[in-house]
Design an enzyme around this catalytic site. Structure first.
Site, PDB file in Angstrom:
ATOM      1  N   HIS A   1      74.797  30.383  67.811  1.00  0.00           N
ATOM      2  CA  HIS A   1      73.704  29.574  68.362  1.00  0.00           C
ATOM      3  C   HIS A   1      74.099  28.825  69.633  1.00  0.00           C
ATOM      4  O   HIS A   1      73.274  28.133  70.222  1.00  0.00           O
ATOM      5  CB  HIS A   1      73.198  28.573  67.323  1.00  0.00           C
ATOM      6  CG  HIS A   1      72.428  29.234  66.228  1.00  0.00           C
ATOM      7  ND1 HIS A   1      71.117  29.598  66.360  1.00  0.00           N
ATOM      8  CD2 HIS A   1      72.810  29.655  64.999  1.00  0.00           C
ATOM      9  CE1 HIS A   1      70.706  30.189  65.264  1.00  0.00           C
ATOM     10  NE2 HIS A   1      71.717  30.227  64.414  1.00  0.00           N
TER      11      HIS A   1
ATOM     12  N   LYS B   1      70.695  35.978  69.291  1.00  0.00           N
ATOM     13  CA  LYS B   1      70.034  34.685  69.468  1.00  0.00           C
ATOM     14  C   LYS B   1      69.636  34.538  70.942  1.00  0.00           C
ATOM     15  O   LYS B   1      68.766  35.262  71.384  1.00  0.00           O
ATOM     16  CB  LYS B   1      70.962  33.565  68.982  1.00  0.00           C
ATOM     17  CG  LYS B   1      71.559  33.832  67.576  1.00  0.00           C
ATOM     18  CD  LYS B   1      70.636  33.483  66.435  1.00  0.00           C
ATOM     19  CE  LYS B   1      70.932  34.202  65.138  1.00  0.00           C
ATOM     20  NZ  LYS B   1      72.134  33.822  64.429  1.00  0.00           N
TER      21      LYS B   1
ATOM     22  N   SER C   1      73.786  26.572  62.036  1.00  0.00           N
ATOM     23  CA  SER C   1      72.471  27.182  62.170  1.00  0.00           C
ATOM     24  C   SER C   1      71.371  26.448  61.413  1.00  0.00           C
ATOM     25  O   SER C   1      70.224  26.457  61.836  1.00  0.00           O
ATOM     26  CB  SER C   1      72.525  28.647  61.741  1.00  0.00           C
ATOM     27  OG  SER C   1      73.110  28.771  60.472  1.00  0.00           O
TER      28      SER C   1
END
Ligand SMILES: *Cc1c(COP(=O)(O)O)cnc(C)c1O
Length: 390
Positions: free
Chosen positions: A208, A237, A180
């Protein structure tokens, strides 16, 4: 020293080291252009990679479920909190990740804690990448197993450390799929081979990568065409909603449902959030072009910054960390960006190592080329002003 004196002293130290944090108020829904504390900004720090957090189709799905099921779920999944939307989402998510089964948690954070505190037991060993997300670190700390940290994506170091531990112990390798703060992609193909050779299980945190990597957005496993034992995804996300999902085999999910404390003792997510997530998955699977656009935009920013002379970390992902170094300087850089109407906060220790403070840019599929060019121009001006580039 009294209680308040002590706390003020601690905060003064935090301020001295340039690590003091404050909250900013968003006055508009997530989008490339937002009002922050009443001021208009182009935002380059959101995880809303595909623009789904404010998508009208998700809002509609959530609204329908809201009217049918109310706002709060009123109980844990094992008592009164379980609805058809929780179950539909789990089934849909398992299909999406191409696993037998899936289990929903209230957040990615809690999913990581739940897996790492139930699966590895006393006597087991967890091999954890040095730059894993805080929720993995906390999961390792709370686990009864021992933790061995290997250098960031360093397969030689991982192998050396696997060799050094007694093969009679159960072993788990845990890694972020996309890191991240660094934007690195974990070499999952190599990790899987090592796991096979040394009889280890692989746990991937795909926060992610879900929705972003792989042809259909299935994440790191699709990107490398491998099947790790456990995949943990955050819905917060690219999916644009909230929650964490663990996917894996039927027996593993059954085990988690019975042993993961952050599943058992947590109130179920709102059914409306689950309905929105369900719709998001339908969209994600058909967003091939948007994903390509996203990565093309990321590449444009990254290569342009490198050509200017900046050190940019990471692989080909929408996370673009620009190294500044000193924490104070990173804060100053972020302030200059803000003065130019760009919102991209500085990332400082303890989130990243000392001396590696950075501006962590993220781009979304919805950013226009004009907005991107404006960002690049600002980096050129500020970099020159602060003597960082020529
Ligand atoms: C954001 C994130 C999490 C936490 O997910 P939440 O749903 O926000 O709790 C976990 N791991 C990684 C790598 C993340 O980026």
């Amino acid at each position: 020293m009294n209680f308040y004196g002590w706390l003020n002293d601690r905060l003064a130290k935090t301020k001295e080291s340039g690590l003091y944090r404050t909250l900013r108020t968003m006055n508009t829904a997530p989008s490339p252009e937002m009002y922050v504390d009443g001021q208009k900004y182009i935002v380059f720090s959101s995880n809303n990679y595909l623009g789904l957090a404010n998508d009208s189709r998700l809002i509609l799905a959530a609204e329908k479920a809201l009217h049918e099921f109310g706002v709060g779920s009123s109980g844990s999944r094992l008592t009164t909190g379980n609805t058809q939307w929780h179950q539909k989402l789990e089934k849909r998510f398992a299909d999406f990740k191409q696993t037998e089964s899936a289990l929903l948690f209230s957040s990615g954070y809690l999913a990581n804690i739940g897996v790492l505190t139930s699966l590895p037991e006393k006597g087991d060993v967890i091999f954890s990448d040095q730059l894993n997300h805080a929720s993995i670190i906390d999961g390792c700390r709370l686990s009864q197993a021992d933790t061995v940290i290997y250098n960031h994506v360093d397969m030689e170091d991982l192998e050396k450390k696997l060799k050094e531990t007694n093969s009679s112990r159960r072993r788990f390798i845990v890694t972020d799929g996309v890191f991240s703060m660094d934007g690195t992609i974990a070499p999952l193909d190599k990790i899987m081979s090592l796991a096979q050779r040394y009889h280890a299980f692989v746990i991937v945190d795909d926060a992610h990568a879900t929705g972003v990597l792989g042809e259909n957005g299935r994440g790191t496993s699709e990107f490398f065409h491998v099947f790790p034992d456990v995949v943990i995804s955050a819905l917060s996300k690219a999916v644009g909603t909230e929650g964490g999902v663990v996917s894996g085999s039927k027996v593993f999910i059954d085990f988690l449902r019975n042993h993961a404390r952050t599943f058992i003792f947590q109130t179920a997510l709102s059914p409306s959030i689950c309905a929105a997530s369900y719709t998001a998955l339908e969209i994600i699977e058909h967003s091939k072009e948007k994903r390509q656009q996203l990565l093309i935009k990321a590449k444009r920013i990254k290569t342009s910054l490198q050509e200017m002379g900046y050190t940019v970390k990471g692989d080909h992902t929408p996370i673009i960390p620009v190294l500044i170094g000193d924490a104070h300087k990173a804060v100053l850089f972020a302030k200059r960006l803000q003065e130019k109407g760009i919102y991209a906060p500085a990332i400082r220790p303890p989130t990243v190592p000392i001396g590696e403070s950075r501006i962590r840019l993220t781009v979304t599929a919805d950013h226009s080329l004009k907005e991107i060019d404006y960002l690049l121009h600002a980096f050129k001006l500020i970099g020159k002003e602060l003597n960082m580039i020529k």
